[in-house]
Design a protein around this motif. Structure first.
Motif, PDB file in Angstrom:
ATOM      1  N   THR A  77       0.831  -1.211   0.000  1.00 42.67           N
ATOM      2  CA  THR A  77       0.000   0.000   0.000  1.00 42.67           C
ATOM      3  C   THR A  77       0.859   1.251   0.000  1.00 42.67           C
ATOM      4  O   THR A  77       0.627   2.186  -0.770  1.00 42.67           O
ATOM      5  CB  THR A  77      -0.927   0.015   1.234  1.00 42.67           C
ATOM      6  N   PHE A  78       1.868   1.262   0.859  1.00 42.55           N
ATOM      7  CA  PHE A  78       2.723   2.443   0.930  1.00 42.55           C
ATOM      8  C   PHE A  78       3.397   2.713  -0.412  1.00 42.55           C
ATOM      9  O   PHE A  78       3.441   3.850  -0.888  1.00 42.55           O
ATOM     10  CB  PHE A  78       3.779   2.299   2.041  1.00 42.55           C
ATOM     11  N   LEU A  79       3.904   1.659  -1.040  1.00 40.34           N
ATOM     12  CA  LEU A  79       4.604   1.866  -2.314  1.00 40.34           C
ATOM     13  C   LEU A  79       3.644   2.227  -3.447  1.00 40.34           C
ATOM     14  O   LEU A  79       3.998   2.982  -4.346  1.00 40.34           O
ATOM     15  CB  LEU A  79       5.476   0.656  -2.649  1.00 40.34           C
ATOM     16  N   MET A  80       2.415   1.735  -3.386  1.00 31.14           N
ATOM     17  CA  MET A  80       1.430   2.159  -4.390  1.00 31.14           C
ATOM     18  C   MET A  80       1.115   3.652  -4.247  1.00 31.14           C
ATOM     19  O   MET A  80       0.939   4.359  -5.241  1.00 31.14           O
ATOM     20  CB  MET A  80       0.145   1.338  -4.245  1.00 31.14           C
ATOM     21  N   LEU A  81       1.058   4.106  -3.006  1.00 34.18           N
ATOM     22  CA  LEU A  81       0.822   5.538  -2.786  1.00 34.18           C
ATOM     23  C   LEU A  81       1.996   6.364  -3.316  1.00 34.18           C
ATOM     24  O   LEU A  81       1.803   7.427  -3.901  1.00 34.18           O
ATOM     25  CB  LEU A  81       0.600   5.820  -1.293  1.00 34.18           C
ATOM     26  N   GLN A  82       3.221   5.870  -3.114  1.00 33.43           N
ATOM     27  CA  GLN A  82       4.383   6.581  -3.650  1.00 33.43           C
ATOM     28  C   GLN A  82       4.335   6.610  -5.173  1.00 33.43           C
ATOM     29  O   GLN A  82       4.698   7.593  -5.803  1.00 33.43           O
ATOM     30  CB  GLN A  82       5.695   5.913  -3.200  1.00 33.43           C
ATOM     31  N   GLN A  83       3.869   5.503  -5.744  1.00 34.66           N
ATOM     32  CA  GLN A  83       3.784   5.461  -7.206  1.00 34.66           C
ATOM     33  C   GLN A  83       2.808   6.491  -7.726  1.00 34.66           C
ATOM     34  O   GLN A  83       3.096   7.215  -8.675  1.00 34.66           O
ATOM     35  CB  GLN A  83       3.381   4.070  -7.665  1.00 34.66           C
TER      36      GLN A  83
END
Lengths: 347, 347
Positions: free
Chosen positions: A336-342
């Protein structure tokens, strides 16, 4: 007949025929059978030679299980759920609607007792199976019009196979069985309103994006589709033990490589589809819930009259329950965190 | 010296020593080396015999890479990032903070060009490597007190190794290097405030829950920790080609089985920990963002002066960018829906 003599050579010449359940054009799924066969050949100096045939070349896709049971062919690399009409228990070798995702499928099969349970069932069909590929969570199909609720699904004609079709029928869809090659013209003419196949990479080849603008997700009936090496049990028992080991290991390699191939190719196709105008749409929560309830109902109905199905279902669904307890912590929050960064353009 | 003669036998007797980077008590990670060695033995009728040793028995955990490079041992089954102090490029064989999750790691290595790139680097160290295990996303560690913001992390003494330590230092934590066995007493006495190890199953064995109540997630520095079979290149080149195939296939089996074992054992341990009073806590968004920015900064710093690091970093991070574009659709929404059903008690 005499029993097969003990084989003195350590690497005897053995030739097997493997019928893929898929056409050569699907280099992802068909390709996994080639990865497997090549890995077996390399590990045996070419002495154990597995010849791979496309669906229909020697055996049709839907005849794979019978041909293995009867020994017409030594093995098939295919989706076990193709044969759910013979016995719905076959479905668990590939996965069932709202079932285990790819990683959980491996967890259940390799270490959760799943493969042993499956092979107890497969033995009754004179076969033994090893997982040898996975597609991951498939997409939820192409639609000519947007669907926003269960009401929008009433009377909708959708190309959807097997178990998913039986379940989606309960919520009002009219499932249609069509071979891959017939989907495009039917969707173009409007003979059908929707069609599911696999995901971006395979679907793009068939051109569905040109005749249906809306691409839905997730494919709730195929959250982690495992492919199986289905092997005739008599032929298996004749193998030298080293070759059995080679088959098990090479199956594991094919299992990982096929998933890796989809994960590598799907993002590229997805970007191309989006650039060509495909509209991505999530299924609404009420549609997913109605389908989930229909699936639970279906499993209870079948389990009440099929002991093999019930035994495997209970193990499989118990694994799912524990797995989601765990996956919702680190795995889910890391992603989830990395999808938000993306989405923020930071990857 | 003469070149090694061509080997006429198809299955010659070969004995290798494999040093695990872990103690026998970690039946998950250490166990993966045994799964690998057993699979090699089975596929060669016991003729290729790989003896597995625990860390410290013949070579210490942190000496594994040098021992393989020098040929003191034929191979090690270990975390490549243990050797990031020699060259930070080693870290990519295992994974870096905010890097690829388990499935993406396999995707990148098997089909995204990752393994070839890694082996171009490893060849300079006189070794060749194959992935042979994964822990999945690890937990984010045990804390004696709650931490709710970056301010709460200032001056915090935390047991955290390697690359994660270098990055978390940038946000104010004081990283401590401690062997696994020394963590419990340090945490009990308050010599350290926090400690990360692996996840529920391994951590429970070490009893951290008895001395630190808060268990944080996700372990952003270890989102998909791959274990590597690191093999001396001269010994590799001496192997008959069939044995090379056997090693590649058996490594793939160990890769999947280790992940399956963690996924099977972690949920059980998690339930026991929760029942014993462990409090689960997510890292706050501001902590994750500060650490993410520190990681990006670190990669840029190292990449500016290390061409191997930069080349592999760019491939690895490009794969991450595309992967999250794809995973946020079907995979993520399939899992999300089932997690919601689980919380509603419907699984």
């Amino acid at each position: 007949a005499l029993a097969a003599p003990a084989i003195a050579q350590s690497m005897p010449k053995v030739t097997w025929r493997c019928s893929s359940g898929f056409p050569k054009a699907l280099d992802t799924i068909y390709g996994a059978a080639e990865v497997f066969a090549d890995a077996v050949a390399e590990a045996t100096d070419g002495n154990f030679n597995i010849q791979v045939f496309a669906a229909g070349e020697i055996v049709g896709a839907l005849e794979g299980a019978d041909a293995v049971t009867n020994g017409t062919i030594e093995m098939a690399h295919t989706a076990s759920y193709y044969f759910w009409g013979k016995d719905p228990t076959f479905a668990f070798g590939t996965g069932v609607p709202f079932g285990l995702n790819q990683r959980m499928t491996n967890g259940w099969m390799y270490e959760g007792g799943g493969l042993d349970l499956l092979n107890k069932f497969y033995a009754k069909q004179n076969m033994i199976c090893y997982p040898a590929g996975n597609t991951g969570a498939q997409m939820g199909g192409w639609f000519r019009k947007e669907i926003n609720s269960v009401e929008d699904m009433q009377g909708l004609k959708m190309r959807i196979g097997g178990f998913g079709g039986r379940i989606i029928e309960k919520v009002g869809v009219v499932p249609q069985g069509l071979p891959g090659g017939d989907i495009y013209p039917a969707l173009e003419k409007g003979t059908i309103d929707a069609a599911e196949f696999v995901g971006p990479y395979d679907d793009q080849k068939l051109g569905f994006n040109k005749v249906a603008p809306y691409f839905y997700y997730p494919g709730w009936w195929e959250g982690g589709v495992a492919l199986m090496n289905m092997i005739n049990l008599d032929k298996w028992n004749e193998l030298p033990s080293a070759y059995k080991g080679v088959v098990k290991n090479a199956s594991a390699l094919a299992n990982s490589v096929m998933m890796a191939r989809y994960d590598t190719l799907n993002p590229i196709a997805l970007k191309e589809l989006a650039a060509s105008g495909t509209q991505l749409r999530p299924y609404s929560q009420d549609i997913l819930e109605a389908c989930f309830d229909a699936a639970q109902e279906t499993y209870a109905e079948i389990g009440a009259e099929n002991a093999d199905f019930k035994e495997i279902h209970d193990s499989y669904m118990g694994y799912r329950r524990d797995s989601y307890l765990w996956f919702q912590l680190s795995e889910y929050n890391f992603d989830t965190f990395l999808m938000l960064q993306q989405r923020a353009g930071k990857l």
